[in-house]
Motif scaffolding. Structure first.
Motif, short mmCIF file in Angstrom:
data_model
loop_
_atom_site.label_atom_id
_atom_site.label_comp_id
_atom_site.label_asym_id
_atom_site.label_seq_id
_atom_site.Cartn_x
_atom_site.Cartn_y
_atom_site.Cartn_z
N PRO A 143 0.82 -1.22 0.00
CA PRO A 143 0.00 0.00 0.00
C PRO A 143 0.85 1.26 0.00
O PRO A 143 2.02 1.23 0.40
CB PRO A 143 -0.78 -0.12 1.31
N THR A 144 0.26 2.37 -0.43
CA THR A 144 0.92 3.66 -0.28
C THR A 144 0.95 3.98 1.22
O THR A 144 0.13 3.45 1.98
CB THR A 144 0.12 4.76 -1.00
N PRO A 145 1.86 4.87 1.66
CA PRO A 145 1.90 5.19 3.09
C PRO A 145 0.54 5.68 3.60
O PRO A 145 0.12 5.32 4.71
CB PRO A 145 2.96 6.29 3.17
N VAL A 146 -0.17 6.47 2.80
CA VAL A 146 -1.44 7.00 3.31
C VAL A 146 -2.48 5.88 3.44
O VAL A 146 -3.25 5.84 4.42
CB VAL A 146 -1.93 8.20 2.44
N ILE A 202 -7.19 -0.86 -1.70
CA ILE A 202 -8.38 -0.51 -0.89
C ILE A 202 -9.09 0.71 -1.45
O ILE A 202 -10.23 0.98 -1.09
CB ILE A 202 -8.03 -0.32 0.60
N GLY A 203 -8.41 1.45 -2.34
CA GLY A 203 -9.07 2.60 -2.98
C GLY A 203 -10.07 2.15 -4.05
O GLY A 203 -10.83 2.96 -4.59
N GLN A 204 -10.10 0.86 -4.36
CA GLN A 204 -10.99 0.35 -5.40
C GLN A 204 -12.23 -0.33 -4.83
O GLN A 204 -13.10 -0.76 -5.57
CB GLN A 204 -10.26 -0.69 -6.26
N PRO A 261 -2.96 -5.19 7.59
CA PRO A 261 -3.05 -3.89 6.92
C PRO A 261 -2.59 -4.00 5.46
O PRO A 261 -1.55 -3.48 5.07
CB PRO A 261 -2.10 -3.00 7.75
N ARG A 262 -3.38 -4.66 4.67
CA ARG A 262 -3.07 -4.86 3.24
C ARG A 262 -4.35 -5.24 2.50
O ARG A 262 -5.34 -5.67 3.12
CB ARG A 262 -2.04 -5.98 3.08
N ALA A 263 -4.31 -5.08 1.18
CA ALA A 263 -5.44 -5.55 0.36
C ALA A 263 -5.21 -7.03 0.05
O ALA A 263 -4.28 -7.66 0.55
CB ALA A 263 -5.52 -4.71 -0.91
#
Ligand SMILES: C[S@@+](CC[C@H](N)C(=O)[O-])C[C@H]1O[C@@H](n2cnc3c(N)ncnc32)[C@H](O)[C@@H]1O
Length: 391
Positions: free
Chosen positions: A255-258, A312-314, A323-325
């Motif tokens: 994931p990206t940091p954010v 997770i943005g999708q 903490p991952r998709a």
């Protein structure tokens, strides 16, 4: 309750011998993708003591046909071409040269299946739906039926296909009318796939048509949708939590940091929906994107898997505990693909995501095929039992 002794259908790495069995179910799969529908028919035929004989599978994406070929090595023909090159005549006309050739090389067909592309009318695509020329591809399934005369036709699509139009007419109504005009019995249904044991809240429209003298398609659908056990996410992927990251299939999305911070926030606060203040600015007011940046729950089916399952943005694709998709392996399991299904032709994570996101869960084909084979066998008895060599 005592633990179940039935082997878990998704955890096996041993592919059943789909090519063995005394009598064949002869199948053609158009818009075949990696072969989700074919796999379901293979599984049902195998359970019924029959073998699957893929006469022809067609998809114009080379990677899809590579994956298909790896999984159905006994297929008589797997073609990387547009379906329209095999079935190029207008509905109701005599067979063209290409169609006559196709019919000759394919021979007698028990089952024709297909999932024409649905990007044109998916609810997930707001730009082109309902005006897309791809809708005409739905009618190529009807033309193929006219040419090959299968005993059973199954067309799979998104529920909103019923509102799609081509040349000013509803494609589904036109397909239904034309199939009846050439002697088929037709039924349609929108099926929540969770009711078939898919660990996912995905709904699909199916059109089932059977030749005269074959089981009534309404009974096939009713038989297919009764008594299946429903499954949650834990059932599908619970055993993969500690799978090492060896292969592309098991690589965890980075994931990206954010986004990592968003996921940590959900875990730390035992939340499943991200509060607005942690979302990007465009989601901060009233929005209908509750599932975006969401965390999956072990005790429910997953949301519909798309090719965006790795972010997770999708959509709601965050793993319940980490903490991952999702990994490709997890997404494939949620789509109903057992571990023996071979995706190794896909060279990258994005190729895997497209292949898995486009696939039809095999349980859908399996449920329809199981129902059809059971009903057809009761109709064959007593005169034909023991003599029929195909469905
Ligand atoms: C929804 S996917 C099919 C999934 C597949 N039926 C399964 O069971 O997993 C649609 C597929 O149609 C293929 N496709 C789209 N247009 C096509 C065309 N004109 N001719 C052949 N294949 C096509 C795409 O490459 C894609 O693999």
């Amino acid at each position: 309750m005592p633990p179940s002794t039935t082997p878990h259908p998704l955890r096996s790495s041993n592919r059943p011998g789909f090519e063995s069995g005394p009598s064949a179910v002869r199948l053609v799969d158009l818009f075949a993708g990696c072969g989700g529908l074919s796999l379901g028919f293979a599984q049902a035929a195998h359970d019924a003591g029959r073998r699957l004989d893929v006469r022809l599978a067609v998809d114009f994406e080379g990677l899809a046909t590579e994956v298909y070929s790896a999984n159905f090595p006994g297929a008589a023909a797997v073609a990387t071409q547009p379906v329209e090159e095999f079935f190029d005549g207008p509905l109701g006309s005599t067979a063209t040269l290409a169609e006559t050739r196709t019919r000759t090389s394919v021979g007698m067909v028990d089952v024709l299946v297909g999932g024409p592309p649905c990007q044109g009318h998916s609810n997930l695509n707001n730009h082109t739906r309902r005006i897309d020329g791809k809708n005409a591809l739905y009618l190529r399934m009807v033309r193929a039926t006219e040419i090959l005369k299968p005993r059973l036709l199954m067309i799979e699509n998104v529920p909103s296909v019923v509102r799609d139009r081509h040349d000013g007419q509803s494609v589904v109504d036109r397909a239904d009318r034309h199939l009846r005009s050439i002697g088929y019995q037709v039924a349609q249904e929108v099926i929540p796939l969770a009711e078939l044991g898919v660990a996912q809240a995905r709904r699909r429209h199916i059109m089932i048509a059977t030749a005269s003298g074959e089981p009534d398609p309404r009974s096939v659908i009713e038989h297919a949708t009764r008594d299946a056990e429903e499954h949650d996410l834990e059932w599908a992927i619970g055993d993969l939590v500690r799978t090492p990251e060896g292969s592309l299939l098991d690589q965890r999305p980075r994931p990206t940091p954010v986004n990592l911070a968003r996921m940590q926030y959900l875990l730390d606060n035992d939340l499943y929906d991200l509060p607005n203040e942690h979302r990007p600015d465009c989601h901060k007011g009233d929005h209908t994107y509750l599932s975006m940046y969401g965390r999956l729950r072990w005790d429910r089916p997953a949301q519909t898997i798309t090719s965006g399952y790795g972010s997770i943005g999708q959509g709601r694709y965050m793993h319940p505990d980490q903490p991952r998709a999702l990994t490709a392996h997890e997404a494939a399991r949620i789509q109903g693909f057992p571990d023996y299904f071979d995706f190794s032709a896909c060279p990258s994570r994005s190729a895997l995501a497209t292949m898995i996101g486009n696939a039809v869960p095999p349980q859908l084909g399996k449920a329809i095929a199981t129902a059809y084979l059971a009903l057809a066998s009761t109709m064959e008895e007593p005169e034909q039992s023991g003599t029929a060599q195909s469905a």
